[in-house]
Design a protein around this motif. Structure first.
Motif, PDB file in Angstrom:
ATOM      1  N   THR A  16       0.853  -1.189   0.000  1.00 18.95           N
ATOM      2  CA  THR A  16       0.000   0.000   0.000  1.00 18.95           C
ATOM      3  C   THR A  16       0.891   1.241   0.000  1.00 18.95           C
ATOM      4  N   ALA A  17       0.303   2.363  -0.351  1.00 20.27           N
ATOM      5  CA  ALA A  17       1.027   3.637  -0.298  1.00 20.27           C
ATOM      6  C   ALA A  17       0.035   4.673   0.192  1.00 20.27           C
ATOM      7  N   GLU A  18       0.451   5.939   0.222  1.00 20.31           N
ATOM      8  CA  GLU A  18      -0.504   6.919   0.725  1.00 20.31           C
ATOM      9  C   GLU A  18      -0.400   8.248  -0.005  1.00 20.31           C
ATOM     10  N   LEU A  37       0.384   5.277  -8.635  1.00 23.06           N
ATOM     11  CA  LEU A  37       0.542   4.233  -7.622  1.00 23.06           C
ATOM     12  C   LEU A  37      -0.411   3.066  -7.895  1.00 23.06           C
ATOM     13  N   SER A  38      -0.853   2.958  -9.144  1.00 21.42           N
ATOM     14  CA  SER A  38      -1.906   1.980  -9.436  1.00 21.42           C
ATOM     15  C   SER A  38      -1.443   0.532  -9.243  1.00 21.42           C
ATOM     16  N   GLY A  39      -0.130   0.323  -9.128  1.00 24.41           N
ATOM     17  CA  GLY A  39       0.345  -1.035  -8.848  1.00 24.41           C
ATOM     18  C   GLY A  39       0.096  -1.477  -7.416  1.00 24.41           C
ATOM     19  N   MET A  40      -0.277  -0.527  -6.564  1.00 23.98           N
ATOM     20  CA  MET A  40      -0.510  -0.854  -5.154  1.00 23.98           C
ATOM     21  C   MET A  40      -1.877  -1.516  -5.004  1.00 23.98           C
ATOM     22  N   GLU A  70      -8.458   1.831  -5.283  1.00 22.29           N
ATOM     23  CA  GLU A  70      -9.050   1.452  -3.989  1.00 22.29           C
ATOM     24  C   GLU A  70      -8.430   2.242  -2.846  1.00 22.29           C
ATOM     25  N   PRO A  71      -9.237   2.993  -2.109  1.00 16.79           N
ATOM     26  CA  PRO A  71      -8.689   3.789  -1.000  1.00 16.79           C
ATOM     27  C   PRO A  71      -8.750   3.064   0.347  1.00 16.79           C
ATOM     28  N   HIS A 269       3.736  -0.930   3.770  1.00 17.90           N
ATOM     29  CA  HIS A 269       3.084   0.342   3.492  1.00 17.90           C
ATOM     30  C   HIS A 269       4.183   1.358   3.166  1.00 17.90           C
ATOM     31  N   LEU A 270       4.203   1.827   1.904  1.00 21.44           N
ATOM     32  CA  LEU A 270       5.291   2.690   1.444  1.00 21.44           C
ATOM     33  C   LEU A 270       4.955   4.165   1.618  1.00 21.44           C
ATOM     34  N   MET A 271       5.934   4.889   2.159  1.00 19.35           N
ATOM     35  CA  MET A 271       5.800   6.342   2.263  1.00 19.35           C
ATOM     36  C   MET A 271       6.969   6.944   1.486  1.00 19.35           C
ATOM     37  N   THR A 272       6.689   7.363   0.248  1.00 14.68           N
ATOM     38  CA  THR A 272       7.776   7.803  -0.638  1.00 14.68           C
ATOM     39  C   THR A 272       7.795   9.323  -0.821  1.00 14.68           C
ATOM     40  N   LEU A 273       6.804  10.006  -0.319  1.00 11.64           N
ATOM     41  CA  LEU A 273       6.810  11.476  -0.221  1.00 11.64           C
ATOM     42  C   LEU A 273       7.331  12.193  -1.469  1.00 11.64           C
ATOM     43  N   GLY A 274       6.662  11.989  -2.585  1.00 14.06           N
ATOM     44  CA  GLY A 274       7.020  12.713  -3.811  1.00 14.06           C
ATOM     45  C   GLY A 274       7.956  11.940  -4.731  1.00 14.06           C
ATOM     46  N   HIS A 275       8.486  10.816  -4.278  1.00 15.29           N
ATOM     47  CA  HIS A 275       9.376  10.022  -5.137  1.00 15.29           C
ATOM     48  C   HIS A 275       8.706   8.702  -5.511  1.00 15.29           C
TER      49      HIS A 275
END
Lengths: 285, 215
Positions: A16-18, A37-40, A70-71, A269-275
């Motif tokens: 997942t990502a956010e 992020l559609s691969g998530m 999906e959210p 759960h990935l947090m990539t913040l703009g990357h």
């Protein structure tokens, strides 16, 4: 039917990502980020994250759904009392939102409205109970609902927090209060994650470990000083400092953490913040 | 005790603008202990206002300004001075200010801000430990109130922001839940950790509160 629920139930490793809703009404950029992020499996939509006022996560999550994404709707206890929370939950269900992440919420003191009155009428454990009460067909006062929501409700945990026992008693309470899955605060210490999972595994809830992409040593120090519950160890800060391309080193660090979670957790759960473009590298290997 | 402090001078003068004569009321209880509205502060206020061209027609320090009937009686004893004033300047907590305002139709100006119900650590050092919620959980929390001393008032353990036993909102503040955990451990009992605490019944705290002791 929630894909998140299906995949976690099937035992598939989930990613997942956010995204954070915008400060303002221009939502196109956020929807576009979510598309990238559609691969998530699902995308968390944060709720006035860091106590900074932004567009309603319920609206943002609905816009994602309309875009075929999906959210996971995040809901905090900071800004709403038990009536507003239940009301928003029923609204979310009517709009087809199934996944929830239920949180206490950062204190208003951290954000851009430090003069606001924090609510905290419920805490995160009680909010989980409230959600399960709604799912059983009544509101918190026992009144019958006309149309009953079916949520897949998750909660948060900070696996690296000390003392371990104190953190874990709350984890246990969340499990007992109906948390169906967990997403963790950003983790950086493999040993602590493994120790947590050894205790958590018997309770039988899937855990998605939070992996945050560090851009630089400066960012790591900022997180340590300003973000509650996040601790980047000195050894990692040193690696970032020595690297000629700190972002590349950060990708490497994140990839190592993902490898750890593949062994002991049920997802990440990935947090990539703009990357967001670096996600394939983080997940590689 | 009710902890209070004097308003900034500018704010007070703003509230008193257009007035030439005031009657000053202090409180002999909490506001005296807080050095905000006792004999000394009433006297100093009188001197300071004189520099700004506002005269005091008189003053009184009421034993406990929150006592509505007593405040009324004390004002009657100073009727002439009260009548001569454009307003009553009250150096007491919000409760004391309203004892005065419920006894007169004259303008009442509050000179203090009321902060919290406070314990005394030592003279001049006060700490909030109880927020008068009407639904006390102290018997289960080793005598430490999370409603008040946890910044978020959480009832089921610490939030994710606790670090080294400190609160996320201020590293100078201890995490209430860490304290509760440590003390219950020393007492060898699970206390509040033995159950999931249900949402608080805020209905038990009537607003405004009223209480009549049965005789």
């Amino acid at each position: 039917m929630s894909q998140l629920r299906e995949r976690l139930t099937a035992g598939t490793f989930v990613v997942t990502a956010e995204i954070a809703p915008p400060k303002g009404t221009q939502v196109a950029a956020e929807v576009e980020t979510a598309r990238q992020l559609s691969g998530m499996t699902a995308i968390n939509v944060t709720d006035n994250q860091g106590a900074n006022m932004r567009l309603s996560p319920l609206v943002m999550a609905t816009l994602l759904r309309q875009a075929g994404i999906e959210p996971i709707l995040q809901l905090t206890c900071r800004d709403r009392n038990r009536m507003a929370l239940q009301s928003d939950l029923l609204g979310a269900a009517a709009l087809g939102i199934e996944n929830l992440l239920l949180l206490s919420g950062d204190h208003a003191r951290f954000g851009d409205h430090p003069q606001a009155r924090s609510v905290f009428d419920l805490d995160s454990v009680q909010l989980l109970q409230a959600v399960n009460t709604l799912m059983a067909g009544t509101d918190m006062s026992g009144k019958k609902l006309d149309g009953v929501p079916a949520f897949f409700a998750g909660a948060a945990v900070s696996p690296e927090m000390e003392p371990f026992e104190l953190m874990f008693q709350k984890y246990r309470k969340k499990v007992e209060s109906g948390a169906a899955f967990f997403q963790t605060q950003a983790v950086f210490d493999a040993g602590k994650v493994e120790r947590f999972m050894a205790e958590a595994r018997p309770l039988g809830r899937p855990v998605l470990a939070g992996v945050l992409l560090l851009r630089s040593a400066g960012m790591a120090r900022f997180l340590n000083a300003n973000i509650p519950g996040v601790h980047v160890p000195d050894a990692l800060i040193e690696r970032l400092e020595k690297a000629t391309k700190p972002l590349d080193e950060g990708v490497l660090i994140a990839r190592e953490m993902v490898a750890v979670t593949r062994d002991c957790c049920q997802g990440v759960h990935l947090m990539t913040l703009g990357h967001e473009g670096r996600i394939p590298e983080i997940l590689a290997g | 005790m009710i902890i209070s402090r004097q308003k900034e001078r500018e704010e007070l003068l703003q509230a008193l603008s257009g007035m030439q004569r005031v009657f000053i009321v202090g409180c002999g209880a909490c506001a005296t202990a807080c050095k905000a509205g006792g004999e000394d502060e009433v006297f100093r206020m009188q001197e300071n206002l004189a520099k700004d061209g506002i005269d005091a027609t008189g003053s009184v320090v009421i034993d406990e300004a929150c006592h509505i009937m007593r405040a009324g009686r004390d004002l009657r004893h100073h009727r002439q001075a009260v009548d001569e004033a454009d307003a009553l300047l009250v150096l007491a907590c919000g409760s004391g200010i309203q004892s005065i305002s419920s006894n007169t139709d004259k303008r009442v100006v509050g000179g203090l801000d009321s902060l919290f119900l406070g314990n005394v650590r030592r003279f001049g050092q006060y700490e909030e430990k109880c927020s008068l919620c009407g639904d006390c959980i102290l018997n289960e929390t080793a005598g430490i109130c999370p409603v008040t001393t946890c910044a978020k008032g959480l009832l089921n353990g610490p939030c994710g922001g606790m670090e080294n036993g400190r609160c996320e909102t201020d590293p100078d503040i201890v995490c209430a839940w860490h304290e509760i955990y440590e003390r219950l451990k020393r007492q060898g009992r699970p206390g509040v950790f033995g159950r999931t605490v249900a949402p608080k019944n805020w209905g038990r705290r009537g607003k405004p509160g009223r209480h009549n002791v049965e005789r």
